[in-house]
Write a protein that holds these residues in place. Sequence first.
Motif, mmCIF file in Angstrom:
data_model
loop_
_atom_site.group_PDB
_atom_site.id
_atom_site.type_symbol
_atom_site.label_atom_id
_atom_site.label_comp_id
_atom_site.label_asym_id
_atom_site.label_seq_id
_atom_site.Cartn_x
_atom_site.Cartn_y
_atom_site.Cartn_z
ATOM 1 N N VAL A 152 -7.133 8.551 -9.722
ATOM 2 C CA VAL A 152 -6.551 9.595 -8.877
ATOM 3 C C VAL A 152 -6.870 9.344 -7.405
ATOM 4 C CG1 VAL A 152 -6.725 12.053 -8.285
ATOM 5 C CG2 VAL A 152 -6.470 11.358 -10.673
ATOM 6 N N LEU A 153 -8.127 9.089 -7.087
ATOM 7 C CA LEU A 153 -8.510 8.899 -5.689
ATOM 8 C C LEU A 153 -7.950 7.598 -5.122
ATOM 9 C CD1 LEU A 153 -12.188 10.192 -5.873
ATOM 10 C CD2 LEU A 153 -10.293 11.246 -4.630
ATOM 11 N N ALA A 154 -7.910 6.544 -5.927
ATOM 12 C CA ALA A 154 -7.328 5.281 -5.448
ATOM 13 C C ALA A 154 -5.846 5.454 -5.146
ATOM 14 C CB ALA A 154 -7.531 4.185 -6.491
ATOM 15 N N ARG A 155 -5.150 6.215 -5.962
ATOM 16 C CA ARG A 155 -3.729 6.486 -5.706
ATOM 17 C C ARG A 155 -3.556 7.274 -4.412
ATOM 18 N NH1 ARG A 155 1.444 5.177 -5.231
ATOM 19 N NH2 ARG A 155 2.875 6.861 -5.797
ATOM 20 N N CYS A 156 -4.458 8.213 -4.148
ATOM 21 C CA CYS A 156 -4.393 8.964 -2.887
ATOM 22 C C CYS A 156 -4.531 8.027 -1.693
ATOM 23 C CB CYS A 156 -5.493 10.026 -2.848
ATOM 24 S SG CYS A 156 -5.267 11.384 -4.008
ATOM 25 N N LEU A 157 -5.467 7.100 -1.769
ATOM 26 C CA LEU A 157 -5.649 6.147 -0.670
ATOM 27 C C LEU A 157 -4.414 5.266 -0.510
ATOM 28 C CD1 LEU A 157 -9.376 5.072 -1.224
ATOM 29 C CD2 LEU A 157 -8.466 6.804 0.337
ATOM 30 N N GLN A 158 -3.815 4.874 -1.622
ATOM 31 C CA GLN A 158 -2.591 4.076 -1.548
ATOM 32 C C GLN A 158 -1.480 4.861 -0.852
ATOM 33 O OE1 GLN A 158 -0.238 3.364 -5.172
ATOM 34 N NE2 GLN A 158 -0.345 1.166 -4.717
ATOM 35 N N LEU A 159 -1.341 6.119 -1.201
ATOM 36 C CA LEU A 159 -0.322 6.955 -0.560
ATOM 37 C C LEU A 159 -0.642 7.151 0.920
ATOM 38 C CD1 LEU A 159 0.211 9.666 -3.337
ATOM 39 C CD2 LEU A 159 1.825 7.879 -2.663
ATOM 40 N N ASN A 160 -1.922 7.267 1.246
ATOM 41 C CA ASN A 160 -2.323 7.425 2.652
ATOM 42 C C ASN A 160 -2.136 6.139 3.444
ATOM 43 O OD1 ASN A 160 -3.083 10.064 2.103
ATOM 44 N ND2 ASN A 160 -5.263 9.586 1.916
ATOM 45 N N GLY A 161 -2.165 5.006 2.758
ATOM 46 C CA GLY A 161 -2.009 3.721 3.428
ATOM 47 C C GLY A 161 -3.271 3.181 4.051
ATOM 48 N N LEU B 63 -3.579 -0.395 -8.513
ATOM 49 C CA LEU B 63 -4.473 0.220 -7.522
ATOM 50 C C LEU B 63 -5.743 -0.588 -7.278
ATOM 51 C CD1 LEU B 63 -4.155 3.899 -8.814
ATOM 52 C CD2 LEU B 63 -3.088 2.953 -6.751
ATOM 53 N N SER B 64 -5.799 -1.804 -7.769
ATOM 54 C CA SER B 64 -7.036 -2.577 -7.674
ATOM 55 C C SER B 64 -7.457 -2.853 -6.242
ATOM 56 C CB SER B 64 -6.874 -3.900 -8.435
ATOM 57 O OG SER B 64 -6.632 -3.663 -9.807
ATOM 58 N N ASP B 65 -6.506 -2.893 -5.310
ATOM 59 C CA ASP B 65 -6.849 -3.167 -3.907
ATOM 60 C C ASP B 65 -7.459 -1.962 -3.201
ATOM 61 O OD1 ASP B 65 -5.895 -5.736 -4.149
ATOM 62 O OD2 ASP B 65 -3.917 -5.278 -3.324
ATOM 63 N N TRP B 66 -7.369 -0.785 -3.826
ATOM 64 C CA TRP B 66 -7.805 0.432 -3.154
ATOM 65 C C TRP B 66 -9.139 0.955 -3.647
ATOM 66 C CZ3 TRP B 66 -5.045 1.488 1.010
ATOM 67 C CH2 TRP B 66 -3.752 0.944 1.088
#
Length: 252
Positions: free
Chosen positions: A104-113, A139-142
């Motif tokens: 969930v948090l990694a996806r948030c960071l991805q959406l935030n860029g 999401l491995s990069d985040w």
Amino acid sequence: MFPMTSFLFLAATVLLCGYTLHKVRLIHLLLHDVRDRSQRDNAGLFRQLEALQGLYTDLGLRHSLPDTRGWAASPDFLLMLARHALAEKPRVIVECSSGTSTVVLARCLQLNGAGKLYSLEHEPHYAAQTRRQLARHGLSDWAVVLDAPLKAQDFGDATWPWYSTDGLPDGAGIDMIAIDGPPQATRALARYPAGPALFGRLAPGAAVFLDDAGRPDEQLILRRWAEEYPEMEQHQPACEKGAAVLYYRPRA
């Protein structure tokens, strides 16, 4: 004169009627209690389903999330994490215990860029599971899941099993912390060391989220933190398992 046998029969009848009425009243109360608990359970389940739907909507997920029952964080807690991360756009997030919240948090960071999540995990099996989930969602990069075994560490006048934090970046202020470990069985007040271990690294305005805050241990932890870290402003929003949010408000 009233016959003794009739008196005894009447007394027995009165006692039996009283006992029967007492039992009927208990059954009536029990039925009301069962009904009320059923209504509360249904309302709680509906709340979690709403929160889960909110997660999928807000995050635009293409794949299903891992389980959110049992030991995992509940949907309402996860939604609270997600909405904070999407609104405040933290650059550095630290998580105590990996799992669904990591995705969930990694996806948030991805959406935030922007941003990076560092998840401390003491169980290699769960660390590997979380890494697979991150890869599945792209999401491995985040996020990075750090192998962080629990080591005996001294905090104050006591020794605690706490995560190795060697993998955390040096010098970077932490903008957000999510605490859902270590497990309660490791020690009384198992999550207390998050304060002395991590609060000194917080950036001004950072937020700390504590899961399972309805438990007695977590309530005692919060009271200790309130005494030891008066610059941490505490709130306890309603969540299925109890939750606490602490905002770092450093004094001028």
